[in-house]
Design a protein around this motif. Structure first.
Motif, PDB file in Angstrom:
ATOM      1  N   ALA A 143       0.783  -1.246  -0.228  1.00  0.00           N
ATOM      2  CA  ALA A 143      -0.262   0.100   0.123  1.00  0.00           C
ATOM      3  C   ALA A 143       1.073   0.998   0.208  1.00  0.00           C
ATOM      4  CB  ALA A 143      -1.169   0.206   1.345  1.00  0.00           C
ATOM      5  N   LYS A 161      -6.410   2.070  12.399  1.00  0.00           N
ATOM      6  CA  LYS A 161      -5.941   0.844  11.027  1.00  0.00           C
ATOM      7  C   LYS A 161      -7.230   0.831  10.489  1.00  0.00           C
ATOM      8  CE  LYS A 161      -3.533  -2.560  11.494  1.00  0.00           C
ATOM      9  NZ  LYS A 161      -2.740  -3.496  12.065  1.00  0.00           N
ATOM     10  N   THR A 162      -8.459   1.384  10.952  1.00  0.00           N
ATOM     11  CA  THR A 162     -10.001   1.305  10.006  1.00  0.00           C
ATOM     12  C   THR A 162      -9.864   2.284   8.581  1.00  0.00           C
ATOM     13  OG1 THR A 162     -10.781   3.410  11.383  1.00  0.00           O
ATOM     14  CG2 THR A 162     -11.764   1.091  12.249  1.00  0.00           C
ATOM     15  N   PHE A 163      -8.961   3.197   8.228  1.00  0.00           N
ATOM     16  CA  PHE A 163      -8.651   2.892   7.013  1.00  0.00           C
ATOM     17  C   PHE A 163      -8.765   2.517   5.873  1.00  0.00           C
ATOM     18  CE2 PHE A 163      -9.173   8.304   7.826  1.00  0.00           C
ATOM     19  CZ  PHE A 163      -9.099   8.810   8.165  1.00  0.00           C
ATOM     20  N   ARG A 164      -9.683   3.019   5.205  1.00  0.00           N
ATOM     21  CA  ARG A 164      -8.919   1.997   3.717  1.00  0.00           C
ATOM     22  C   ARG A 164      -7.331   1.767   3.550  1.00  0.00           C
ATOM     23  NH1 ARG A 164     -12.250   4.089  -1.305  1.00  0.00           N
ATOM     24  NH2 ARG A 164     -11.131   2.410  -1.619  1.00  0.00           N
ATOM     25  N   LEU A 165      -6.750   0.492   3.646  1.00  0.00           N
ATOM     26  CA  LEU A 165      -5.259   0.021   3.098  1.00  0.00           C
ATOM     27  C   LEU A 165      -5.203   1.299   2.125  1.00  0.00           C
ATOM     28  CD1 LEU A 165      -3.321  -1.730   4.414  1.00  0.00           C
ATOM     29  CD2 LEU A 165      -3.575  -3.242   2.144  1.00  0.00           C
ATOM     30  N   ASP A 166      -5.299   1.550   0.942  1.00  0.00           N
ATOM     31  CA  ASP A 166      -4.945   2.437   0.136  1.00  0.00           C
ATOM     32  C   ASP A 166      -4.869   3.783   0.379  1.00  0.00           C
ATOM     33  OD1 ASP A 166      -7.573   2.657  -0.257  1.00  0.00           O
ATOM     34  OD2 ASP A 166      -8.081   1.762  -2.742  1.00  0.00           O
ATOM     35  N   GLY A 167      -5.793   3.951   1.264  1.00  0.00           N
ATOM     36  CA  GLY A 167      -5.174   5.883   1.772  1.00  0.00           C
ATOM     37  C   GLY A 167      -4.890   5.539   2.786  1.00  0.00           C
ATOM     38  N   GLN A 209     -10.816  10.829   1.904  1.00  0.00           N
ATOM     39  CA  GLN A 209     -10.062   9.807   3.048  1.00  0.00           C
ATOM     40  C   GLN A 209      -8.668  11.281   3.822  1.00  0.00           C
ATOM     41  OE1 GLN A 209      -8.816   5.718   2.185  1.00  0.00           O
ATOM     42  NE2 GLN A 209     -10.597   5.577   4.085  1.00  0.00           N
TER      43      GLN A 209
END
Length: 215
Positions: free
Chosen positions: A21, A106-112, A176
Protein backbone atom coordinates in the motif's frame (compact mmCIF):
# COMPACT_ATOMS: atom_id res chain seq x y z
CA UNK A 1 14.76 12.03 -4.33
CA UNK A 2 11.89 10.18 -2.64
CA UNK A 3 11.83 9.71 1.12
CA UNK A 4 13.03 6.39 2.49
CA UNK A 5 10.41 4.59 4.56
CA UNK A 6 10.89 1.62 6.86
CA UNK A 7 8.25 -0.52 8.54
CA UNK A 8 8.37 -1.77 12.11
CA UNK A 9 5.96 -4.65 12.78
CA UNK A 10 5.64 -8.08 14.33
CA UNK A 11 3.22 -9.60 11.81
CA UNK A 12 4.73 -10.60 8.43
CA UNK A 13 1.36 -10.67 6.64
CA UNK A 14 0.34 -7.24 7.87
CA UNK A 15 3.79 -5.84 7.05
CA UNK A 16 3.60 -7.21 3.49
CA UNK A 17 0.17 -5.66 2.88
CA UNK A 18 1.27 -2.32 4.31
CA UNK A 19 4.44 -2.31 2.23
CA UNK A 20 2.41 -2.79 -0.97
CA UNK A 21 0.00 0.00 0.00
CA UNK A 22 2.80 2.42 0.85
CA UNK A 23 4.65 1.67 -2.37
CA UNK A 24 1.45 2.39 -4.28
CA UNK A 25 1.45 5.89 -2.75
CA UNK A 26 4.55 6.49 -4.93
CA UNK A 27 5.93 9.18 -2.62
CA UNK A 28 8.25 6.81 -0.78
CA UNK A 29 11.15 4.51 -1.38
CA UNK A 30 9.77 1.71 0.79
CA UNK A 31 12.71 -0.37 1.94
CA UNK A 32 12.50 -4.13 1.50
CA UNK A 33 11.40 -6.29 4.39
CA UNK A 34 10.45 -4.94 7.77
CA UNK A 35 11.99 -4.51 11.21
CA UNK A 36 10.85 -7.04 13.80
CA UNK A 37 9.29 -4.89 16.49
CA UNK A 38 9.81 -7.50 19.18
CA UNK A 39 13.55 -6.74 19.36
CA UNK A 40 15.85 -3.71 19.40
CA UNK A 41 15.95 -1.86 16.08
CA UNK A 42 18.54 0.86 16.75
CA UNK A 43 21.30 -0.65 14.59
CA UNK A 44 18.94 -1.17 11.63
CA UNK A 45 17.64 2.38 11.88
CA UNK A 46 21.14 3.84 11.92
CA UNK A 47 22.17 1.67 8.95
CA UNK A 48 19.20 2.64 6.74
CA UNK A 49 18.54 6.18 8.07
CA UNK A 50 14.89 6.29 6.93
CA UNK A 51 13.09 9.63 6.67
CA UNK A 52 9.81 8.05 7.79
CA UNK A 53 9.18 5.06 10.06
CA UNK A 54 5.74 3.45 10.18
CA UNK A 55 5.17 1.45 13.35
CA UNK A 56 2.38 -1.09 12.94
CA UNK A 57 0.44 -1.96 16.07
CA UNK A 58 2.11 -4.91 17.76
CA UNK A 59 0.75 -7.56 20.05
CA UNK A 60 2.66 -6.02 22.95
CA UNK A 61 1.98 -2.38 23.73
CA UNK A 62 5.25 -2.25 25.65
CA UNK A 63 7.12 -3.33 22.49
CA UNK A 64 5.28 -0.71 20.44
CA UNK A 65 6.21 2.12 22.82
CA UNK A 66 9.78 0.83 23.16
CA UNK A 67 10.31 0.81 19.38
CA UNK A 68 8.86 4.32 18.97
CA UNK A 69 11.14 5.62 21.73
CA UNK A 70 14.14 3.82 20.25
CA UNK A 71 13.61 5.25 16.76
CA UNK A 72 13.11 8.75 18.16
CA UNK A 73 16.28 8.41 20.24
CA UNK A 74 18.61 7.41 17.39
CA UNK A 75 16.87 9.38 14.59
CA UNK A 76 15.19 12.41 16.19
CA UNK A 77 14.45 14.09 12.83
CA UNK A 78 12.68 11.03 11.41
CA UNK A 79 8.88 11.18 11.23
CA UNK A 80 7.24 8.35 13.17
CA UNK A 81 3.70 7.27 12.31
CA UNK A 82 1.79 4.76 14.45
CA UNK A 83 -0.90 2.57 12.87
CA UNK A 84 -3.27 1.58 15.65
CA UNK A 85 -6.61 -0.21 16.07
CA UNK A 86 -7.76 1.52 19.23
CA UNK A 87 -7.35 5.28 19.60
CA UNK A 88 -7.67 5.68 23.38
CA UNK A 89 -6.39 9.12 24.49
CA UNK A 90 -4.12 7.74 27.24
CA UNK A 91 -2.50 5.28 24.85
CA UNK A 92 -2.01 7.91 22.14
CA UNK A 93 -0.48 10.28 24.68
CA UNK A 94 1.98 7.55 25.68
CA UNK A 95 2.90 7.04 22.01
CA UNK A 96 3.35 10.79 21.47
CA UNK A 97 5.48 11.09 24.59
CA UNK A 98 7.69 8.30 23.24
CA UNK A 99 8.18 10.25 20.01
CA UNK A 100 5.33 9.45 17.60
CA UNK A 101 4.43 12.34 15.28
CA UNK A 102 0.96 11.05 14.41
CA UNK A 103 -1.36 8.08 14.78
CA UNK A 104 -3.59 6.71 12.03
CA UNK A 105 -6.53 4.42 12.76
CA UNK A 106 -6.24 1.09 10.98
CA UNK A 107 -9.93 1.40 10.14
CA UNK A 108 -8.85 3.61 7.23
CA UNK A 109 -8.85 1.79 3.91
CA UNK A 110 -5.45 0.28 3.25
CA UNK A 111 -5.08 2.12 -0.05
CA UNK A 112 -5.62 5.44 1.75
CA UNK A 113 -3.01 4.98 4.47
CA UNK A 114 -0.16 5.87 2.10
CA UNK A 115 -1.71 9.27 1.39
CA UNK A 116 -2.08 9.98 5.10
CA UNK A 117 1.51 8.98 5.83
CA UNK A 118 2.58 11.29 3.00
CA UNK A 119 0.78 14.19 4.70
CA UNK A 120 2.61 13.48 7.97
CA UNK A 121 5.96 13.23 6.18
CA UNK A 122 5.30 16.57 4.47
CA UNK A 123 4.75 18.27 7.83
CA UNK A 124 1.05 18.90 7.22
CA UNK A 125 0.06 17.11 10.44
CA UNK A 126 1.27 17.62 13.97
CA UNK A 127 -0.09 16.99 17.44
CA UNK A 128 0.51 19.01 20.59
CA UNK A 129 0.16 16.91 23.74
CA UNK A 130 -0.19 18.95 26.90
CA UNK A 131 -1.64 18.35 30.34
CA UNK A 132 -4.87 20.29 30.02
CA UNK A 133 -5.29 20.75 33.74
CA UNK A 134 -1.90 22.47 33.96
CA UNK A 135 -2.58 24.89 31.11
CA UNK A 136 -4.68 28.08 31.04
CA UNK A 137 -7.85 28.02 28.96
CA UNK A 138 -6.72 28.40 25.32
CA UNK A 139 -7.68 31.51 23.37
CA UNK A 140 -9.09 31.40 19.85
CA UNK A 141 -5.75 32.64 18.54
CA UNK A 142 -3.84 29.89 20.30
CA UNK A 143 -6.28 27.29 18.98
CA UNK A 144 -5.83 28.52 15.41
CA UNK A 145 -2.06 28.51 15.85
CA UNK A 146 -2.28 24.76 16.52
CA UNK A 147 -3.53 24.19 12.96
CA UNK A 148 -1.08 23.38 10.19
CA UNK A 149 -1.26 25.38 6.96
CA UNK A 150 -3.07 22.49 5.27
CA UNK A 151 -5.60 22.17 8.10
CA UNK A 152 -6.26 25.93 8.02
CA UNK A 153 -6.71 25.82 4.26
CA UNK A 154 -9.22 22.98 4.54
CA UNK A 155 -11.07 24.76 7.36
CA UNK A 156 -11.50 27.86 5.18
CA UNK A 157 -12.84 25.78 2.29
CA UNK A 158 -15.23 23.88 4.56
CA UNK A 159 -16.47 27.16 6.03
CA UNK A 160 -17.02 28.47 2.50
CA UNK A 161 -19.38 25.55 1.90
CA UNK A 162 -17.17 23.24 -0.16
CA UNK A 163 -17.88 19.49 0.20
CA UNK A 164 -15.04 17.07 0.83
CA UNK A 165 -15.04 15.86 -2.77
CA UNK A 166 -14.45 19.38 -4.11
CA UNK A 167 -11.77 20.14 -1.51
CA UNK A 168 -9.98 16.90 -2.41
CA UNK A 169 -10.05 17.77 -6.12
CA UNK A 170 -8.87 21.34 -5.52
CA UNK A 171 -5.95 20.28 -3.30
CA UNK A 172 -5.03 17.13 -5.25
CA UNK A 173 -5.52 14.86 -2.25
CA UNK A 174 -7.96 12.04 -1.47
CA UNK A 175 -11.29 12.50 0.31
CA UNK A 176 -9.96 10.27 3.10
CA UNK A 177 -7.07 12.69 3.56
CA UNK A 178 -9.53 15.59 3.79
CA UNK A 179 -11.48 13.68 6.47
CA UNK A 180 -8.23 12.95 8.31
CA UNK A 181 -7.32 16.65 8.40
CA UNK A 182 -10.85 17.62 9.42
CA UNK A 183 -10.77 15.23 12.37
CA UNK A 184 -7.60 17.00 13.52
CA UNK A 185 -9.25 20.41 13.03
CA UNK A 186 -12.29 19.39 15.09
CA UNK A 187 -10.09 18.04 17.88
CA UNK A 188 -7.79 21.06 18.00
CA UNK A 189 -10.64 23.60 17.93
CA UNK A 190 -12.82 21.64 20.35
CA UNK A 191 -15.74 21.40 17.90
CA UNK A 192 -17.80 18.41 16.81
CA UNK A 193 -18.84 18.95 13.20
CA UNK A 194 -18.65 21.09 10.05
CA UNK A 195 -21.27 23.55 11.25
CA UNK A 196 -19.39 24.32 14.47
CA UNK A 197 -16.06 24.53 12.64
CA UNK A 198 -17.56 26.89 10.04
CA UNK A 199 -19.04 29.10 12.77
CA UNK A 200 -15.66 29.22 14.52
CA UNK A 201 -13.98 30.24 11.25
CA UNK A 202 -16.49 33.04 10.63
CA UNK A 203 -16.47 34.38 14.20
CA UNK A 204 -12.68 34.55 14.21
CA UNK A 205 -12.29 36.32 10.90
CA UNK A 206 -11.35 33.52 8.53
CA UNK A 207 -14.31 34.36 6.25
CA UNK A 208 -16.05 37.57 5.26
CA UNK A 209 -19.59 36.22 5.56
CA UNK A 210 -21.16 33.27 7.36
CA UNK A 211 -22.25 30.25 5.37
CA UNK A 212 -24.73 27.54 6.16
CA UNK A 213 -23.00 24.19 6.07
CA UNK A 214 -24.72 20.95 6.93
CA UNK A 215 -23.21 18.84 9.66
Amino acid sequence: MSSRLLLVADDPLSASALRRALRAASAFEVLDGYVDGAASCAATMIAHAPHVVVVDQMRSRDDTIARIAEVHSVLPATKIVLLQDHMEPAWLTAAATAGADAAIAKTFRLDGIGALVREVAAGNVFHAFQAAQAMPRPTAGSLLSELTDRELEILRRVAAGAPNSRIAAQLWITEQTVKFHLSNVYRKLGVSNRTEASHFAYVHGLLDTPTGVAA
